[in-house]
Design a protein around this motif. Structure first.
Motif, mmCIF file in Angstrom:
data_model
loop_
_atom_site.group_PDB
_atom_site.id
_atom_site.type_symbol
_atom_site.label_atom_id
_atom_site.label_comp_id
_atom_site.label_asym_id
_atom_site.label_seq_id
_atom_site.Cartn_x
_atom_site.Cartn_y
_atom_site.Cartn_z
ATOM 1 N N LEU A 194 34.892 38.815 55.664
ATOM 2 C CA LEU A 194 35.593 39.928 55.017
ATOM 3 C C LEU A 194 37.062 39.588 54.788
ATOM 4 N N ARG A 195 37.679 38.927 55.755
ATOM 5 C CA ARG A 195 39.089 38.538 55.596
ATOM 6 C C ARG A 195 39.255 37.497 54.502
ATOM 7 N N VAL A 196 38.309 36.575 54.386
ATOM 8 C CA VAL A 196 38.386 35.539 53.356
ATOM 9 C C VAL A 196 38.258 36.147 51.963
ATOM 10 N N VAL A 197 37.255 37.004 51.784
ATOM 11 C CA VAL A 197 36.997 37.592 50.464
ATOM 12 C C VAL A 197 38.129 38.523 50.048
ATOM 13 N N ASN A 198 38.788 39.149 51.011
ATOM 14 C CA ASN A 198 39.862 40.095 50.698
ATOM 15 C C ASN A 198 41.246 39.467 50.811
ATOM 16 N N SER A 199 41.317 38.146 50.751
ATOM 17 C CA SER A 199 42.604 37.458 50.759
ATOM 18 C C SER A 199 43.007 37.099 49.340
ATOM 19 N N LEU A 200 44.312 37.078 49.097
ATOM 20 C CA LEU A 200 44.817 36.806 47.757
ATOM 21 C C LEU A 200 44.624 35.354 47.354
ATOM 22 N N SER A 201 44.563 34.453 48.329
ATOM 23 C CA SER A 201 44.455 33.030 48.019
ATOM 24 C C SER A 201 43.020 32.594 47.723
ATOM 25 N N LEU A 202 42.040 33.192 48.387
ATOM 26 C CA LEU A 202 40.654 32.755 48.249
ATOM 27 C C LEU A 202 39.745 33.799 47.603
ATOM 28 N N GLY A 203 40.051 35.079 47.806
ATOM 29 C CA GLY A 203 39.185 36.137 47.317
ATOM 30 C C GLY A 203 38.912 36.095 45.822
ATOM 31 N N PRO A 204 39.960 36.028 44.971
ATOM 32 C CA PRO A 204 39.700 36.000 43.522
ATOM 33 C C PRO A 204 38.827 34.833 43.084
ATOM 34 N N ILE A 205 39.000 33.666 43.709
ATOM 35 C CA ILE A 205 38.190 32.500 43.343
ATOM 36 C C ILE A 205 36.729 32.732 43.725
ATOM 37 N N LEU A 206 36.499 33.227 44.942
ATOM 38 C CA LEU A 206 35.129 33.444 45.417
ATOM 39 C C LEU A 206 34.426 34.524 44.605
ATOM 40 N N ILE A 207 35.138 35.605 44.312
ATOM 41 C CA ILE A 207 34.537 36.667 43.502
ATOM 42 C C ILE A 207 34.259 36.178 42.092
ATOM 43 N N GLY A 208 35.155 35.326 41.558
ATOM 44 C CA GLY A 208 34.931 34.753 40.232
ATOM 45 C C GLY A 208 33.682 33.892 40.182
ATOM 46 N N VAL A 209 33.488 33.060 41.214
ATOM 47 C CA VAL A 209 32.291 32.207 41.284
ATOM 48 C C VAL A 209 31.039 33.068 41.434
ATOM 49 N N PHE A 210 31.135 34.117 42.265
ATOM 50 C CA PHE A 210 30.011 35.046 42.427
ATOM 51 C C PHE A 210 29.662 35.711 41.094
ATOM 52 N N ALA A 211 30.675 36.091 40.326
ATOM 53 C CA ALA A 211 30.446 36.737 39.031
ATOM 54 C C ALA A 211 29.764 35.779 38.054
ATOM 55 N N ILE A 212 30.169 34.510 38.049
ATOM 56 C CA ILE A 212 29.519 33.523 37.182
ATOM 57 C C ILE A 212 28.045 33.393 37.541
ATOM 58 N N MET A 213 27.758 33.346 38.843
ATOM 59 C CA MET A 213 26.371 33.245 39.281
ATOM 60 C C MET A 213 25.567 34.459 38.808
ATOM 61 N N MET A 214 26.127 35.675 38.968
ATOM 62 C CA MET A 214 25.428 36.886 38.536
ATOM 63 C C MET A 214 25.287 36.924 37.012
ATOM 64 N N ASN A 215 26.269 36.386 36.305
ATOM 65 C CA ASN A 215 26.206 36.335 34.846
ATOM 66 C C ASN A 215 24.997 35.525 34.391
ATOM 67 N N HIS A 216 24.700 34.434 35.093
ATOM 68 C CA HIS A 216 23.553 33.600 34.719
ATOM 69 C C HIS A 216 22.242 34.202 35.207
ATOM 70 N N VAL A 217 22.265 34.831 36.388
ATOM 71 C CA VAL A 217 21.034 35.435 36.914
ATOM 72 C C VAL A 217 20.595 36.615 36.054
ATOM 73 N N LEU A 218 21.528 37.516 35.738
ATOM 74 C CA LEU A 218 21.189 38.728 34.992
ATOM 75 C C LEU A 218 20.808 38.445 33.544
ATOM 76 N N THR A 219 21.216 37.290 33.029
ATOM 77 C CA THR A 219 20.889 36.948 31.641
ATOM 78 C C THR A 219 19.814 35.861 31.558
ATOM 79 N N HIS A 220 19.171 35.582 32.690
ATOM 80 C CA HIS A 220 18.088 34.597 32.695
ATOM 81 C C HIS A 220 16.941 35.125 31.824
ATOM 82 N N PRO A 221 16.314 34.263 31.018
ATOM 83 C CA PRO A 221 15.245 34.725 30.125
ATOM 84 C C PRO A 221 14.133 35.495 30.836
#
Length: 270
Positions: A194-221
């Motif tokens: 929780l501290r890692v994800v809610n940190s300014l140095s690492l949180g945005p990067i991790l959430i961005g990577v998570f969003a990319i993964m969901m972008n591919h999963v939700l649009t999978h044929p």
């Protein structure tokens, strides 16, 4: 000159409001997406305290105005885009997506839900087998039935594995599903995540990577071919747009938290 350029009937204000920087559909998305996201977060356990819910609701109320200011600022700062916007047309370049900009508000609470890791493993295993693996080896009619049953069974499995032991009338989930499906992370591990994800140095990067993964999963044929569900899924956005939007949205949420609580974690303590 100022009153002419920014009068409501003519001039730049009309071009600004009636052009591509704002549309009523944004408010429709904001309302429907908010209801779905917050109800899902409550069920998954990503929001467990009234204080956390209040801050996330506050951030969500500020979401659309902030998104519009950022998008308007980018287009108006770009010389070519500025001429297009003020002439009433829309630039072709997509830089920000409201869909992914909003992800950070609730995704920063996912470690709280992931503390019950077993139910997540069970649910996603059912999704993987029922939506992607099995349909490749069976007839189209069987595949449609598999997908339809999977989107019902997988969430029910998660709810039972996570909350089944709270109901005395139901058998113990650990005895029915086994230890893997009911595995739980320790409080120390959950707190560190929780501290890692809610940190300014690492949180945005991790959430961005998570969003990319969901972008591919939700649009999978295989996922997009599910009846009814396909009408609720977004189109696949470029990874750069998803990453930038999700990361910037997470920074926005962390700033709201800092203003509301007076606390901002830059480098997490693990």
């Amino acid at each position: 000159m100022f009153s002419q350029e920014f009068s409501f009937s003519t001039g730049y204000l009309t071009a600004f409001l009636s052009g591509c920087l704002f549309a009523p559909s944004l408010l429709t998305f904001w309302l429907v997406n908010g209801i779905l996201d917050f109800s899902t977060a409550l069920v998954l356990g990503a929001v467990i305290s009234p204080a956390g819910l209040q801050i996330r609701v506050l951030a969500y109320l500020l979401l659309v105005p902030t998104f519009l200011v950022l998008r308007a600022g980018f287009h108006l700062a770009h010389p070519v885009h500025r001429r297009q916007v003020l002439s009433g047309s829309c630039p072709r370049t997509e830089v920000l997506s409201l869909d992914w900009f909003s992800v950070g508000i609730l995704a920063t609470g996912l470690p709280l839900s992931l503390q019950d890791l077993g139910p997540w493993i069970g649910m996603n295993t059912v999704f993987l087998v029922g939506l992607i693996v099995l349909p490749r080896f069976v007839s189209p009619s069987v595949a449609r039935g598999s997908k339809a049953s999977t989107i019902i069974v997988a969430p029910l499995l998660f709810v039972y594995a996570k909350y089944g032991d709270s109901f005395s009338a139901l058998p113990d989930p650990a005895e029915v599903l086994g230890p893997v499906t009911t595995f739980v992370l320790s409080d120390a591990t959950t707190g560190a995540l929780l501290r890692v994800v809610n940190s300014l140095s690492l949180g945005p990067i991790l959430i961005g990577v998570f969003a990319i993964m969901m972008n591919h999963v939700l649009t999978h044929p295989e996922v997009r071919s599910i009846p009814v569900v396909r009408h609720t899924l977004p189109d696949r956005d470029p990874d750069r747009v998803v990453l930038f939007s999700a990361a910037l949205g997470t920074v926005f949420y962390l700033i709201v938290v800092a203003l509301a609580t007076g606390s901002l974690t830059v480098i997490p303590r693990i």
